[in-house]
Design a protein around this motif. Structure first.
Motif, mmCIF file in Angstrom:
data_model
loop_
_atom_site.group_PDB
_atom_site.id
_atom_site.type_symbol
_atom_site.label_atom_id
_atom_site.label_comp_id
_atom_site.label_asym_id
_atom_site.label_seq_id
_atom_site.Cartn_x
_atom_site.Cartn_y
_atom_site.Cartn_z
ATOM 1 N N VAL A 178 0.862 -1.190 0.000
ATOM 2 C CA VAL A 178 0.000 0.000 0.000
ATOM 3 C C VAL A 178 0.891 1.230 0.000
ATOM 4 C CG1 VAL A 178 -1.760 1.288 1.252
ATOM 5 C CG2 VAL A 178 -1.829 -1.208 1.246
ATOM 6 N N ASN A 179 0.807 2.084 -1.038
ATOM 7 C CA ASN A 179 1.694 3.258 -1.088
ATOM 8 C C ASN A 179 0.949 4.573 -1.314
ATOM 9 O OD1 ASN A 179 1.097 3.043 -3.837
ATOM 10 N ND2 ASN A 179 2.968 1.867 -4.257
ATOM 11 N N ASN A 180 -0.353 4.504 -1.581
ATOM 12 C CA ASN A 180 -1.133 5.727 -1.700
ATOM 13 C C ASN A 180 -1.226 6.377 -0.317
ATOM 14 O OD1 ASN A 180 -3.780 7.224 -1.372
ATOM 15 N ND2 ASN A 180 -3.772 6.936 -3.603
ATOM 16 N N PRO A 181 -0.816 7.647 -0.176
ATOM 17 C CA PRO A 181 -0.784 8.297 1.152
ATOM 18 C C PRO A 181 -2.113 8.236 1.902
ATOM 19 C CG PRO A 181 0.353 9.647 -0.468
ATOM 20 C CD PRO A 181 -0.313 8.539 -1.232
ATOM 21 N N ASP A 182 -3.223 8.500 1.194
ATOM 22 C CA ASP A 182 -4.526 8.481 1.861
ATOM 23 C C ASP A 182 -4.884 7.081 2.336
ATOM 24 O OD1 ASP A 182 -4.829 11.184 1.412
ATOM 25 O OD2 ASP A 182 -5.892 10.902 -0.500
ATOM 26 N N VAL A 183 -4.589 6.090 1.480
ATOM 27 C CA VAL A 183 -4.895 4.712 1.846
ATOM 28 C C VAL A 183 -3.985 4.254 2.986
ATOM 29 C CG1 VAL A 183 -5.029 2.318 1.014
ATOM 30 C CG2 VAL A 183 -5.674 4.197 -0.500
ATOM 31 N N LEU A 184 -2.731 4.733 2.968
ATOM 32 C CA LEU A 184 -1.797 4.383 4.044
ATOM 33 C C LEU A 184 -2.309 4.859 5.394
ATOM 34 C CD1 LEU A 184 1.863 4.956 2.768
ATOM 35 C CD2 LEU A 184 0.935 2.891 3.811
ATOM 36 N N ASP A 235 -4.724 3.371 10.606
ATOM 37 C CA ASP A 235 -5.819 3.450 11.580
ATOM 38 C C ASP A 235 -6.424 2.070 11.825
ATOM 39 O OD1 ASP A 235 -5.455 6.150 11.830
ATOM 40 O OD2 ASP A 235 -7.044 6.686 10.405
ATOM 41 N N ASP A 236 -6.636 1.331 10.739
ATOM 42 C CA ASP A 236 -7.227 -0.004 10.866
ATOM 43 C C ASP A 236 -6.289 -0.965 11.585
ATOM 44 O OD1 ASP A 236 -9.507 0.818 9.620
ATOM 45 O OD2 ASP A 236 -8.978 0.035 7.641
ATOM 46 N N VAL A 259 -7.090 -2.994 15.033
ATOM 47 C CA VAL A 259 -6.928 -4.436 15.255
ATOM 48 C C VAL A 259 -6.199 -4.689 16.565
ATOM 49 C CG1 VAL A 259 -5.739 -6.521 14.438
ATOM 50 C CG2 VAL A 259 -7.048 -5.113 12.833
ATOM 51 N N PHE A 260 -5.201 -3.856 16.845
ATOM 52 C CA PHE A 260 -4.392 -4.060 18.046
ATOM 53 C C PHE A 260 -4.702 -3.023 19.131
ATOM 54 C CE2 PHE A 260 -1.980 -6.123 14.661
ATOM 55 C CZ PHE A 260 -1.822 -7.386 15.231
ATOM 56 N N TYR A 315 -7.798 -4.854 1.998
ATOM 57 C CA TYR A 315 -7.080 -3.867 1.180
ATOM 58 C C TYR A 315 -6.602 -4.457 -0.137
ATOM 59 C CZ TYR A 315 -7.196 -0.253 4.737
ATOM 60 O OH TYR A 315 -7.616 0.718 5.616
ATOM 61 N N GLU A 316 -7.083 -5.661 -0.430
ATOM 62 C CA GLU A 316 -6.769 -6.349 -1.684
ATOM 63 C C GLU A 316 -5.269 -6.512 -1.896
ATOM 64 O OE1 GLU A 316 -8.980 -5.045 -5.073
ATOM 65 O OE2 GLU A 316 -10.808 -4.709 -3.933
#
Length: 600
Positions: free
Chosen positions: A42-48, A53-54, A58-59, A94-95
Motif C-alpha cells: 500500500v503506497n497511496n498516502p490516503d490509503v496508508l 488506523d485499521d 486491530v491491536f 485492502y486487496e
C-alpha cells in the motif's frame, strides 16, 4: 503448540504486541513490522493513513483483550494462528495479494517474537517463543512453496489470456464481501462424513459430479474441503464459460478444476480432475454422482458463533432462514452483491406463473395451466421467458435428456427469495384450485397391472399433465408455507393435500399418489400422517399396495417404498415421531413379505 497456553503467558504475549505497536506509531515506522527493506504494497498516502488506523484498531486495547480472552477460553487455540487471522482479514480487505499478505504476516510474527525475546526475561515465555518461531518458520516455508506453485500456474495461464482463480482468491473474495470479520471459506464446513470419504476417493478421476442443496454454497463447501485436505494439488476455479473453453487448448494437466458458472453443458478438460457441481434443482443425469447433504442447523449455528455472533442471535438467523443458503446469504454479505436482475424488477404475471409452476413441459395440460396462471398465450410466455435464458444468472433453464425436455426455475431458492412478495391472493387461490385438478388426475400407466409398469412406461399413453409439473407445483406448496413462513397458507395447504389424499380408494390409486407422497408429506405432514393412520383402521388399498409382490424386482415397480420414505421424514420430526413409529409397528404386524428389506 496445541496444548493450552497458560494465562500468564497470554498476558505477556499481548502486552508485548501492544508495546511494540506503540513504539512504531510515528512516521510510518509501523511498516517495518511487515517489510525490512523495500516498499509496503500500500503506497497511496490516503490509503496508508486508513490502513494505519485499521491496524491500530486491530491491536487496540479492547480488541487485544477480546483476542486474549478467546485464547484463554479455548483449549487448542494457537496464538500465532489467532494473530495470523486478525492480520489476514485486514490485508485482504485492502486487496493485498495473497503471497505478499503471507510474507508480511510472517515478517510481523518474527518482529514480535524478536521484540519479546529481547524485552522479557520470563523463561516459560522464552521456551514458548522458541517453539513458536520454529513452527511459523516451517508453516511459512510450506505455504510459500504451495502458493508459488499455484501462482505460477495462474500466471502461465494469464500469459495465454486465460483467467483463473485460486482457492485463496475465493477465500479473499468472501472475506472482502462479508459483513462479519473473520468469515472465509472455513465458514462453509462440509458436515458430511460419508460424502467426504467418497469424494476423496474420487479425486483421481477425470470427472467428479457433486449435487448439493445450493450450487454456490456447495461450491464453497467443496473448496473448503480441498483447501483443508488436498493442499498438495493445485486447484483452479474458473468463473466463466468463455475462460473454461479456452482451457481446452492449453497444456494444463494434473490439476483440480472447478467451473463456477452456469452453462447448459460444460466440456471436460482432459488430464485433469474436473469437479462439476450442481444445485438440487439442476438436472444431473450421471449415475455416479455424489450427493452432499444439506448442512445441519447446528453446524451452521456453530459456524456463526465462531464468527463471534451471539448464540441467541445465531440461532435466530438460522431459524428464520431454515438454514437455506440464499436467505442466509443476505444476512452474511453486504447488500452491494445483490443487483436485482430484470426478471425481479418486472415481476410480470408470466414470471410469477413460472415461479408457481416451478418446472413444466409442453404437454397439453402443462401449457393450459401456464396460460391460466399467466393470462397469456403460451407462445407469448415462451417469448418473454426466452429473455431470461442463456445468461450468467438465468431465471429459467431448459433441460433436454432422453426423458424429454422441460423448462424450470434455475434456482428455486433464489426465485422464491426475490418474488414471493409479488404473489397476490387472486393468483395464489387460482394456483390452489389448479393444483387440485392437476394432481387428482391419474396417469395412463396405472391402467396396466403393476407387474407390467416397467414395459408399459414405453408404450403407455403420456399423461395430459406431466409428472414434472406435478412435482413443481408440490414444491411450490412447500416453499410458500414452510420456507417462506406464510403460516396463513398452511391450513389452506393442509386442506388441499387432505382433499387430494381423500381421492385414494384403491391399490392403483395409492400407487399413483405414492410417487408424490414424500413431497406431499413435506408440504403437509399432518395430512399425510392422518391418511396413513386411517388406512390402518379401514384400508382403502394401502395394505394391498404393501403386499403387492408380482413381477421381477428389477422390472416391476415397488410403489410402497415411496410411502416408507414419507414415513422416514415424519420420524425425523419431533411432533410426529411417536405417531409415525406406532404406524410402522402396525404395518409390521400384518406380516407382509416385502420385496426389499425393511427394518423397524
Amino acid at each position: 503448540m496445541k496444548e493450552k497456553i497458560k494465562d500468564t503467558i497470554v498476558d505477556l504475549l499481548f502486552d508485548g504486541v501492544k508495546e511494540k505497536l506503540d513504539c512504531v506509531k510515528e512516521n510510518y515506522k509501523w511498516q517495518k513490522l511487515f517489510v525490512s527493506t523495500g516498499d509496503f504494497f500500500v503506497n497511496n498516502p490516503d490509503v496508508l493513513v486508513k490502513f494505519e488506523d485499521d491496524l491500530y484498531s486491530v491491536f487496540s486495547k479492547d480488541n487485544l483483550i477480546r483476542i486474549a480472552k478467546r485464547l484463554k477460553d479455548n483449549n487448542g487455540y494457537d496464538f500465532s494462528q489467532l494473530l495470523h487471522n486478525e492480520l489476514y482479514d485486514l490485508m485482504v480487505s485492502y486487496e493485498i495479494p495473497i503471497m505478499e499478505t503471507e510474507t508480511y504476516i510472517h515478517h510481523f510474527m518474527q518482529v514480535i517474537i524478536t521484540y519479546l525475546e529481547e524485552n522479557d526475561s520470563d523463561k516459560a515465555l522464552e521456551m514458548f517463543l522458541g517453539d513458536m518461531r520454529k513452527e511459523i518458520g516451517t508453516y511459512f516455508a510450506a505455504l510459500e512453496s504451495k502458493l508459488e506453485l499455484v501462482l505460477n500456474q495462474i500466471s502461465n495461464l494469464n500469459k495465454e489470456k486465460i483467467t483463473t482463480y485460486s482457492i485463496a482468491d475465493i477465500d479473499a473474495q468472501i472475506r472482502r464481501e462479508t459483513k462479519y470479520k473473520g468469515m472465509g471459506l472455513d465458514f462453509f464446513k462440509l458436515d458430511d462424513e460419508q460424502f467426504e470419504s467418497k469424494f476423496q476417493n474420487s479425486l483421481n478421476d477425470t470427472k467428479v459430479y457433486v449435487v448439493g442443496k445450493s450450487r454456490e454454497e456447495t461450491t464453497y463447501r467443496i473448496l473448503n474441503e480441498l483447501k483443508n485436505k488436498n493442499s498438495k494439488r493445485i486447484t483452479l476455479v474458473v468463473k466463466s464459460e468463455k475462460e473454461w473453453n479456452k482451457l481446452q487448448h492449453s497444456n494444463l494437466s494434473g490439476n483440480i478444476l472447478v467451473p463456477f458458472f452456469y452453462a447448459d453443458s460444460i466440456v471436460v478438460i482432459p488430464n485433469n480432475t474436473n469437479i462439476f457441481i450442481y444445485g438440487e434443482d439442476e438436472p444431473c443425469y450421471t449415475q455416479n454422482k455424489l450427493v452432499l447433504r444439506k448442512r445441519t442447523k447446528r453446524n451452521i449455528i456453530d459456524s456463526l458463533e465462531e464468527l463471534g455472533i451471539d448464540a441467541n442471535e445465531a440461532y435466530k438467523m438460522v431459524d428464520n432462514t431454515h438454514g437455506l443458503y440464499v436467505p442466509l446469504k443476505k444476512k452474511l454479505f453486504d447488500g452491494a452483491m445483490y443487483d436485482k436482475p430484470d426478471w425481479i424488477e418486472g415481476h410480470s404475471d408470466v414470471v410469477i406463473a413460472a415461479l408457481l409452476c416451478g418446472k413444466w413441459t409442453e404437454a397439453t395440460g402443462d401449457v393450459l395451466v401456464f396460460e391460466e396462471l399467466s393470462g397469456k398465450a403460451y407462445s407469448d410466455c415462451k417469448k418473454e421467458l426466452g429473455k431470461y435464458l442463456h445468461r450468467e444468472n438465468p431465471y429459467i433453464v431448459s433441460n433436454n435428456s432422453y426423458r424429454g425436455s422441460n423448462m424450470q426455475l434455475a434456482s428455486v431458492e433464489d426465485a422464491w427469495e426475490e418474488l414471493d412478495l409479488y404473489i397476490n391472493d387472486e393468483m395464489w387461490d387460482k394456483f390452489i384450485s389448479l393444483f387440485y385438478e392437476v394432481l387428482i388426475e391419474s396417469e395412463p400407466i396405472f391402467e396396466y397391472p403393476f407387474e407390467k409398469h416397467f414395459e408399459a412406461s414405453i408404450y403407455a399413453k403420456k399423461p395430459e399433465w406431466s409428472p414434472t409439473l406435478k412435482k413443481g407445483m408440490i414444491r411450490t406448496l412447500i416453499m410458500r408455507a414452510y420456507y417462506r413462513g406464510h403460516e396463513e397458507n398452511q391450513k389452506q395447504i393442509d386442506n388441499i393435500v387432505a382433499k387430494v389424499l381423500d381421492t385414494i380408494t384403491s391399490k392403483e390409486r395409492w400407487g399413483y399418489i405414492s410417487q408424490y407422497l414424500p413431497e406431499l408429506c413435506e408440504a403437509s405432514p399432518e395430512s399425510v400422517l392422518r391418511k396413513l393412520e386411517s388406512e390402518i383402521e379401514v384400508s382403502q388399498g394401502l395394505i394391498d399396495l404393501f403386499a403387492e409382490k408380482d413381477g421381477d424386482f428389477m422390472t416391476s415397480r415397488h410403489y410402497y417404498t415411496n410411502v416408507l420414505w414419507a414415513v422416514e421424514q415424519l420420524i425425523q420430526q419431533k411432533k410426529y415421531v411417536a405417531r409415525a413409529l406406532e404406524w410402522l409397528w402396525e404395518i409390521d404386524s400384518h406380516n407382509i413379505k416385502f420385496n426389499i428389506k425393511f427394518y423397524i
